[in-house]
Design a protein around this motif. Structure first.
Motif, PDB file in Angstrom:
ATOM      1  N   VAL A  96      30.865 -42.712  25.431  1.00  0.00           N
ATOM      2  CA  VAL A  96      29.705 -43.487  23.968  1.00  0.00           C
ATOM      3  C   VAL A  96      29.857 -45.185  24.743  1.00  0.00           C
ATOM      4  CG1 VAL A  96      29.273 -44.258  22.458  1.00  0.00           C
ATOM      5  CG2 VAL A  96      30.593 -42.207  21.946  1.00  0.00           C
ATOM      6  N   ALA A  97      31.651 -45.991  24.918  1.00  0.00           N
ATOM      7  CA  ALA A  97      30.585 -47.379  25.501  1.00  0.00           C
ATOM      8  C   ALA A  97      30.470 -47.361  26.978  1.00  0.00           C
ATOM      9  CB  ALA A  97      32.226 -47.527  25.833  1.00  0.00           C
ATOM     10  N   ARG A  98      30.462 -46.500  27.577  1.00  0.00           N
ATOM     11  CA  ARG A  98      29.946 -45.825  29.234  1.00  0.00           C
ATOM     12  C   ARG A  98      28.327 -45.973  29.279  1.00  0.00           C
ATOM     13  NH1 ARG A  98      33.731 -44.666  31.806  1.00  0.00           N
ATOM     14  NH2 ARG A  98      33.068 -41.966  31.022  1.00  0.00           N
ATOM     15  N   ALA A  99      28.185 -45.543  28.071  1.00  0.00           N
ATOM     16  CA  ALA A  99      26.324 -45.054  27.845  1.00  0.00           C
ATOM     17  C   ALA A  99      25.955 -46.127  27.363  1.00  0.00           C
ATOM     18  CB  ALA A  99      26.453 -44.019  26.957  1.00  0.00           C
ATOM     19  N   VAL A 100      26.308 -47.028  26.187  1.00  0.00           N
ATOM     20  CA  VAL A 100      25.957 -47.902  25.496  1.00  0.00           C
ATOM     21  C   VAL A 100      25.961 -49.197  26.215  1.00  0.00           C
ATOM     22  CG1 VAL A 100      26.517 -49.512  23.736  1.00  0.00           C
ATOM     23  CG2 VAL A 100      27.033 -47.268  22.983  1.00  0.00           C
ATOM     24  N   ARG A 101      26.647 -49.323  27.237  1.00  0.00           N
ATOM     25  CA  ARG A 101      26.973 -50.193  28.426  1.00  0.00           C
ATOM     26  C   ARG A 101      25.751 -49.800  29.285  1.00  0.00           C
ATOM     27  NH1 ARG A 101      31.573 -50.226  28.835  1.00  0.00           N
ATOM     28  NH2 ARG A 101      32.228 -51.672  28.469  1.00  0.00           N
ATOM     29  N   GLU A 102      25.412 -48.628  29.749  1.00  0.00           N
ATOM     30  CA  GLU A 102      24.535 -48.396  30.666  1.00  0.00           C
ATOM     31  C   GLU A 102      23.018 -48.594  29.674  1.00  0.00           C
ATOM     32  OE1 GLU A 102      25.771 -44.769  31.940  1.00  0.00           O
ATOM     33  OE2 GLU A 102      26.761 -45.257  33.280  1.00  0.00           O
ATOM     34  N   ASN A 103      23.286 -48.621  28.790  1.00  0.00           N
ATOM     35  CA  ASN A 103      21.577 -48.445  27.831  1.00  0.00           C
ATOM     36  C   ASN A 103      21.436 -49.967  27.671  1.00  0.00           C
ATOM     37  OD1 ASN A 103      19.666 -47.069  27.570  1.00  0.00           O
ATOM     38  ND2 ASN A 103      20.389 -47.401  25.268  1.00  0.00           N
ATOM     39  N   VAL A 104      22.108 -50.184  26.769  1.00  0.00           N
ATOM     40  CA  VAL A 104      22.092 -52.156  27.625  1.00  0.00           C
ATOM     41  C   VAL A 104      21.910 -52.531  28.202  1.00  0.00           C
ATOM     42  CG1 VAL A 104      22.884 -54.074  26.565  1.00  0.00           C
ATOM     43  CG2 VAL A 104      22.998 -51.823  25.056  1.00  0.00           C
ATOM     44  N   ILE A 105      22.432 -52.650  29.849  1.00  0.00           N
ATOM     45  CA  ILE A 105      21.891 -53.365  30.448  1.00  0.00           C
ATOM     46  C   ILE A 105      20.834 -53.641  31.061  1.00  0.00           C
ATOM     47  CG2 ILE A 105      22.750 -53.642  33.107  1.00  0.00           C
ATOM     48  CD1 ILE A 105      25.738 -53.459  31.614  1.00  0.00           C
ATOM     49  N   ALA A 106      20.223 -51.819  31.070  1.00  0.00           N
ATOM     50  CA  ALA A 106      19.287 -51.462  31.726  1.00  0.00           C
ATOM     51  C   ALA A 106      17.925 -52.009  30.735  1.00  0.00           C
ATOM     52  CB  ALA A 106      19.220 -50.290  31.477  1.00  0.00           C
ATOM     53  N   GLU A 118      28.145 -59.082  32.256  1.00  0.00           N
ATOM     54  CA  GLU A 118      28.851 -58.229  31.778  1.00  0.00           C
ATOM     55  C   GLU A 118      28.624 -58.182  30.340  1.00  0.00           C
ATOM     56  OE1 GLU A 118      32.656 -60.601  31.210  1.00  0.00           O
ATOM     57  OE2 GLU A 118      31.660 -62.139  29.242  1.00  0.00           O
ATOM     58  N   ALA A 119      29.014 -57.169  30.296  1.00  0.00           N
ATOM     59  CA  ALA A 119      28.855 -56.136  28.632  1.00  0.00           C
ATOM     60  C   ALA A 119      29.736 -55.433  28.578  1.00  0.00           C
ATOM     61  CB  ALA A 119      27.369 -55.237  28.141  1.00  0.00           C
ATOM     62  N   ASN A 120      30.559 -56.387  26.964  1.00  0.00           N
ATOM     63  CA  ASN A 120      31.867 -55.380  26.666  1.00  0.00           C
ATOM     64  C   ASN A 120      31.919 -55.002  25.081  1.00  0.00           C
ATOM     65  OD1 ASN A 120      33.060 -57.629  28.733  1.00  0.00           O
ATOM     66  ND2 ASN A 120      32.574 -59.145  27.400  1.00  0.00           N
ATOM     67  N   ILE A 121      32.370 -53.893  25.645  1.00  0.00           N
ATOM     68  CA  ILE A 121      32.323 -53.229  24.205  1.00  0.00           C
ATOM     69  C   ILE A 121      33.356 -53.253  22.818  1.00  0.00           C
ATOM     70  CG2 ILE A 121      31.662 -51.037  23.530  1.00  0.00           C
ATOM     71  CD1 ILE A 121      29.332 -52.448  25.077  1.00  0.00           C
ATOM     72  N   ALA A 122      33.280 -53.493  22.196  1.00  0.00           N
ATOM     73  CA  ALA A 122      34.553 -53.116  21.551  1.00  0.00           C
ATOM     74  C   ALA A 122      34.278 -51.662  20.240  1.00  0.00           C
ATOM     75  CB  ALA A 122      35.334 -54.440  20.148  1.00  0.00           C
TER      76      ALA A 122
END
Length: 143
Positions: A96-106, A118-122
Motif C-alpha cells: 500500500v505504501a509503495r502504491a501510494v508513493r507511486e500514485n502521489v508522485i505521478a 521524495e515522498a515519505n509515507i508514515a
C-alpha cells in the motif's frame, strides 16, 4: 488569510519565459491527498489527532479536509512530501505504501511539472473491522 495565501509560494517557471507560475504548498498537498486516497487499502489520511481536528474542520462552512495528513515543501522545480496514512486491516502495508508513493508522485509531477524528490509515507494507524460498528452504533445508554 486563506491557506493558499499563507502557503509559501515558489516560482516554477523558467527564466526568460513570458511570466512566472507559482504553486502554493497547499495546492501540492491537496493533489497528493487526493492521489493517496485513490489507492486501495488507504482508509484515511493523518494521525488520530489530525483526523479529530479535521472532523471538526469539516463541519465548519468552507473547511477542507483534502490536505490534512500531507505536508509539502515546494521549491522552484522540486517538491518533497510527507504523508500520514491509515490503512485498512488485512492489507500488505508495504505494498500500500509503495502504491501510494507511486500514485502521489505521478499525480504531482503530471499536474504541476515539479520533480518530486521524495515522498515519505508514515503509517499512523490501522482501521479495524470492529471500528465500523463503533461508528455506526447509536449510543444506547439509559439516562
Amino acid at each position: 488569510m486563506t491557506d493558499a495565501e499563507e502557503a509559501r509560494e515558489q516560482s516554477t517557471g523558467q527564466e526568460g519565459s513570458l511570466g512566472r507560475t507559482s504553486i502554493a504548498d497547499g495546492v501540492v498537498e491537496k493533489i497528493a491527498a487526493l492521489a493517496a486516497r485513490d489507492v486501495d487499502g488507504v482508509h484515511d489520511l493523518g494521525s488520530g489527532l489530525s483526523r479529530t481536528f479535521g472532523a471538526m474542520r469539516d463541519r465548519v462552512p468552507g473547511g477542507s479536509r483534502s490536505g490534512r495528513g500531507v505536508k509539502a515543501e515546494v521549491g522552484e522545480v522540486q517538491a518533497a512530501l510527507d504523508l500520514e496514512i491509515v490503512v485498512d486491516y488485512g492489507v500488505h502495508i508495504a505494498d500500500v505504501a509503495r502504491a501510494v508513493r507511486e500514485n502521489v508522485i505521478a499525480a504531482v509531477e503530471r499536474m504541476t511539472g515539479l520533480e518530486v524528490v521524495e515522498a515519505n509515507i508514515a503509517v499512523t494507524d490501522v482501521k479495524l473491522p470492529e471500528d465500523d460498528n463503533d461508528e455506526e452504533a447509536p449510543d444506547t445508554r439509559v439516562q
